[in-house]
Write an enzyme that holds these catalytic residues in place. Structure first.
Site, PDB file in Angstrom:
ATOM      1  N   GLY A  89      31.221  42.215  38.347  1.00  0.00           N
ATOM      2  CA  GLY A  89      32.149  42.163  39.485  1.00  0.00           C
ATOM      3  C   GLY A  89      32.444  40.723  39.862  1.00  0.00           C
ATOM      4  O   GLY A  89      31.857  39.775  39.317  1.00  0.00           O
ATOM      5  N   GLY A  91      31.803  37.815  41.413  1.00  0.00           N
ATOM      6  CA  GLY A  91      30.644  37.252  42.106  1.00  0.00           C
ATOM      7  C   GLY A  91      30.975  35.994  42.888  1.00  0.00           C
ATOM      8  O   GLY A  91      30.177  35.515  43.685  1.00  0.00           O
ATOM      9  N   ARG A  92      32.156  35.440  42.608  1.00  0.00           N
ATOM     10  CA  ARG A  92      32.537  34.225  43.343  1.00  0.00           C
ATOM     11  C   ARG A  92      34.036  34.172  43.601  1.00  0.00           C
ATOM     12  O   ARG A  92      34.615  33.093  43.700  1.00  0.00           O
ATOM     13  CB  ARG A  92      32.096  32.986  42.583  1.00  0.00           C
ATOM     14  CG  ARG A  92      32.515  32.953  41.127  1.00  0.00           C
ATOM     15  CD  ARG A  92      32.166  31.614  40.547  1.00  0.00           C
ATOM     16  NE  ARG A  92      32.209  31.639  39.089  1.00  0.00           N
ATOM     17  CZ  ARG A  92      32.055  30.578  38.337  1.00  0.00           C
ATOM     18  NH1 ARG A  92      31.852  29.400  38.899  1.00  0.00           N
ATOM     19  NH2 ARG A  92      32.094  30.656  37.041  1.00  0.00           N
ATOM     20  N   GLY A 120      28.045  31.895  44.280  1.00  0.00           N
ATOM     21  CA  GLY A 120      29.418  32.209  44.681  1.00  0.00           C
ATOM     22  C   GLY A 120      30.360  31.016  44.622  1.00  0.00           C
ATOM     23  O   GLY A 120      31.505  31.085  45.068  1.00  0.00           O
ATOM     24  N   ARG A 177      39.844  44.386  33.985  1.00  0.00           N
ATOM     25  CA  ARG A 177      39.194  43.973  32.745  1.00  0.00           C
ATOM     26  C   ARG A 177      38.771  45.207  31.940  1.00  0.00           C
ATOM     27  O   ARG A 177      38.630  46.289  32.508  1.00  0.00           O
ATOM     28  CB  ARG A 177      37.925  43.162  33.098  1.00  0.00           C
ATOM     29  CG  ARG A 177      38.268  41.891  33.852  1.00  0.00           C
ATOM     30  CD  ARG A 177      37.303  41.650  35.016  1.00  0.00           C
ATOM     31  NE  ARG A 177      37.838  40.641  35.931  1.00  0.00           N
ATOM     32  CZ  ARG A 177      37.749  39.334  35.726  1.00  0.00           C
ATOM     33  NH1 ARG A 177      37.066  38.883  34.709  1.00  0.00           N
ATOM     34  NH2 ARG A 177      38.302  38.477  36.561  1.00  0.00           N
ATOM     35  N   ASP A 246      33.922  41.854  30.039  1.00  0.00           N
ATOM     36  CA  ASP A 246      34.375  41.617  31.417  1.00  0.00           C
ATOM     37  C   ASP A 246      35.350  40.440  31.481  1.00  0.00           C
ATOM     38  O   ASP A 246      35.967  40.223  32.519  1.00  0.00           O
ATOM     39  CB  ASP A 246      33.182  41.377  32.353  1.00  0.00           C
ATOM     40  CG  ASP A 246      32.232  40.331  31.828  1.00  0.00           C
ATOM     41  OD1 ASP A 246      31.598  40.583  30.788  1.00  0.00           O
ATOM     42  OD2 ASP A 246      32.134  39.245  32.434  1.00  0.00           O
ATOM     43  N   ASN A 247      35.475  39.694  30.395  1.00  0.00           N
ATOM     44  CA  ASN A 247      36.446  38.601  30.372  1.00  0.00           C
ATOM     45  C   ASN A 247      37.660  38.943  29.520  1.00  0.00           C
ATOM     46  O   ASN A 247      38.432  38.063  29.139  1.00  0.00           O
ATOM     47  CB  ASN A 247      35.788  37.322  29.845  1.00  0.00           C
ATOM     48  CG  ASN A 247      34.796  36.750  30.847  1.00  0.00           C
ATOM     49  OD1 ASN A 247      34.881  37.025  32.042  1.00  0.00           O
ATOM     50  ND2 ASN A 247      33.848  35.963  30.376  1.00  0.00           N
ATOM     51  N   ASP A 256      39.667  34.013  32.860  1.00  0.00           N
ATOM     52  CA  ASP A 256      38.321  33.470  33.043  1.00  0.00           C
ATOM     53  C   ASP A 256      38.016  32.311  32.091  1.00  0.00           C
ATOM     54  O   ASP A 256      37.229  32.421  31.153  1.00  0.00           O
ATOM     55  CB  ASP A 256      37.270  34.579  32.912  1.00  0.00           C
ATOM     56  CG  ASP A 256      37.228  35.455  34.149  1.00  0.00           C
ATOM     57  OD1 ASP A 256      38.165  35.341  34.973  1.00  0.00           O
ATOM     58  OD2 ASP A 256      36.289  36.238  34.311  1.00  0.00           O
TER      59      ASP A 256
END
Ligand code: AMP
Ligand code: MG
Length: 479
Positions: A89, A91-92, A120, A177, A246-247, A256
């Site tokens: 998820g 995160g930042r 973050g 994603r 996830d990227n 990303d």
């Protein structure tokens, strides 16, 4: 439109609550503007004069929330270096909402539910890299996220050293994603998988909306878009570095930006990410790993789309995303208009020759764009000219089948093979100055990113061979 009249929408929040978590950004201390990107502003209909609007820094720092915006972090999972991680998820990142089809997001704006043990934040170094590189990729004709602006601050963060934190406002036509689908698949929440697919079709594949077979067609388009994207990465010499699922963008975008690199000397096995011990994400592996990532996507979609039909689509590409799209892009780099039967093998010969020649990848194609039969300039740029020489024999023969003149071919090739790409040592110059408070090089590189094919006397030194000590270095994942 000015910053205070921006009105955003938040369609992602119409999905079930499990898809996101509402956030509150944690502002940076003593924020200051590093750069504003007027081209990105134009895309969302924002006045270019917003660069001097005092609200700009507040917008980028998350202290001014535009009308309609409701900050949230998106939930996703993903395969990281081949291993499934069920809880990733944003995160930042705080997503603010959409404007003109662009989803606006503050990266580095503090902890979220998905931060795990991390802070973050994003370092100024990696934020400048993402800000500039996404712009460069766009102007090289490669699908990518964009960025509106970047701020620095006095907030300290611990990476390899103590560094200053920054925030980039990223913009994307989609932030979904492969790993967003995986999250719901592994939790066996297939109704959510379905609503996510419908959301993605509305956002990224609207032409499929009224098609009865839209889910399968969406998957097929994701495969084709990903294949084209990877072909373009390979052809430009881009190594992403962290192709975890996830990227991987469901819309076929470059997303990303982490320890990426534009290759210096061509090396098929180049690994830009120094945490990647086995080269899973090396330059040469990218087509294979993208294919593997697509098989993971097919698995995640299997409860809602026929697995057999998805496999059939994947089989069109064999076991790698290498062939067709890549050969096409490479042939246009070589100034070839026709596609002949042996072109695949011919491009392979080139890859072998480049690998053996110890030659700067970008400089090779730019120099080849001026090739009129005289090989001297090409010999001069290679450490091992013999390898180039052998391939040029084949090139001369292949050109004979084209009926093109040198002048027309050269003109086309100069618009296809960039003079300037943002190699790491170039980005590093801008970063080192910015860390001392001088943002002039960031501004210059933003301009350079937008003019990759031009002859620009001021930047001539960036078009040559990379200084030996910076060639194909590995970058830390820490960002
Ligand atoms: P990446 O591979 O850099 O795209 O990040 C992988 C995951 O780690 C994502 O879920 C990111 O949001 C998260 N992440 C990376 N860096 C940080 C950080 N400094 N703070 C919180 N989360 C982070
Ligand atoms: Mg990521």
């Amino acid at each position: 439109m000015t910053i205070d009249t921006m009105i955003l929408q938040t369609p992602y929040l119409s999905l079930d609550e499990e898809f996101y978590n509402l956030t509150k950004s944690d502002p940076l201390d003593e924020p200051y503007l590093i750069s504003f990107n007027p081209e990105a502003a134009k895309l969302i209909g924002l006045d270019e004069q917003s660069a001097s609007d005092p609200l700009l820094v507040s917008l980028l720092n998350g202290t001014f929330i535009p009308k309609g915006a409701e900050p949230f972090a998106m939930c996703y999972a993903g395969h990281q270096f081949g291993h499934y991680n069920p809880w990733l998820g944003d995160g930042r990142a705080n997503n603010l909402g959409t404007l003109n089809g662009w989803n606006l997001q503050l990266k580095g704006s503090g902890e979220t539910l998905y931060s795990r043990s991390a802070d973050g934040r994003a370092a100024i170094r990696s934020s400048i890299r993402e800000y500039l590189m996404s712009e460069s990729m766009y102007h090289l004709g490669i699908a990518t996220t964009r960025a509106l602006g970047i701020i620095g601050s006095k907030t300290k963060i611990i990476r390899n050293n103590i560094e200053n934190a920054a925030i980039v406002m990223r913009m994307s036509q989609s932030w979904v994603r492969f790993g967003t689908f995986e999250y719901f698949y592994y939790r066996r929440e297939y109704d959510k998988l379905h609503s996510l697919a419908e959301y993605v079709i509305e956002e990224s594949f609207p032409h499929l909306q009224s098609d009865d077979d839209r889910l399968l067609k969406m998957f097929c388009e994701v495969v084709d878009k990903t294949a084209l994207l990877i072909a373009q990465w390979q052809a430009i010499g881009f190594n992403h570095g962290v192709m975890n699922t996830d990227n991987m963008s469901i819309a076929g975008l470059t997303i990303d930006y982490g320890p990426f690199a534009m290759m210096d000397d061509f090396n098929f096995g180049y690994i830009c990410n120094c945490s990647d011990n086995v080269g899973r994400y090396s330059y040469g592996e990218q087509p294979n790993v993208a294919y593997w990532n697509l098989t993971m996507l097919a698995k995640a979609l299997s409860p809602i789309i026929s697995k057999d039909k998805m496999d059939k689509k994947l089989e069109e590409y064999g076991s790698s995303l290498y062939p067709t799209a890549y050969i096409d892009v490479m042939c246009s780099k070589l100034g070839l208009q026709k596609r002949l039967e042996g072109d695949g093998a011919f491009v392979e010969e080139l890859v072998i020759a480049l690998h053996d020649a110890f030659v700067d990848y970008t400089l090779f194609f730019r120099t080849l764009s001026h090739y009129d039969g005289n090989r001297e300039a090409l010999y001069d740029i290679a450490m091992n000219p013999v390898a180039i020489d052998k391939w040029l024999e084949l090139y001369d023969k292949r050109l004979a089948d084209e009926n093109s003149t040198f002048a027309t071919r050269s003109k086309k090739m100069l618009q296809t093979n960039p003079k300037y790409v943002l190699k790491n040592h170039i980005l590093q110059e801008a970063i080192e100055l910015a860390e001392k408070g001088d943002f002039s090089m960031v501004e210059k590189l933003l301009y350079l990113a937008a003019h990759p094919y031009d002859e620009l006397a001021e930047f001539e030194h960036f078009a040559g061979d990379t200084p030996e000590e910076y060639k194909n270095i590995g970058l830390s994942c820490s960002s």
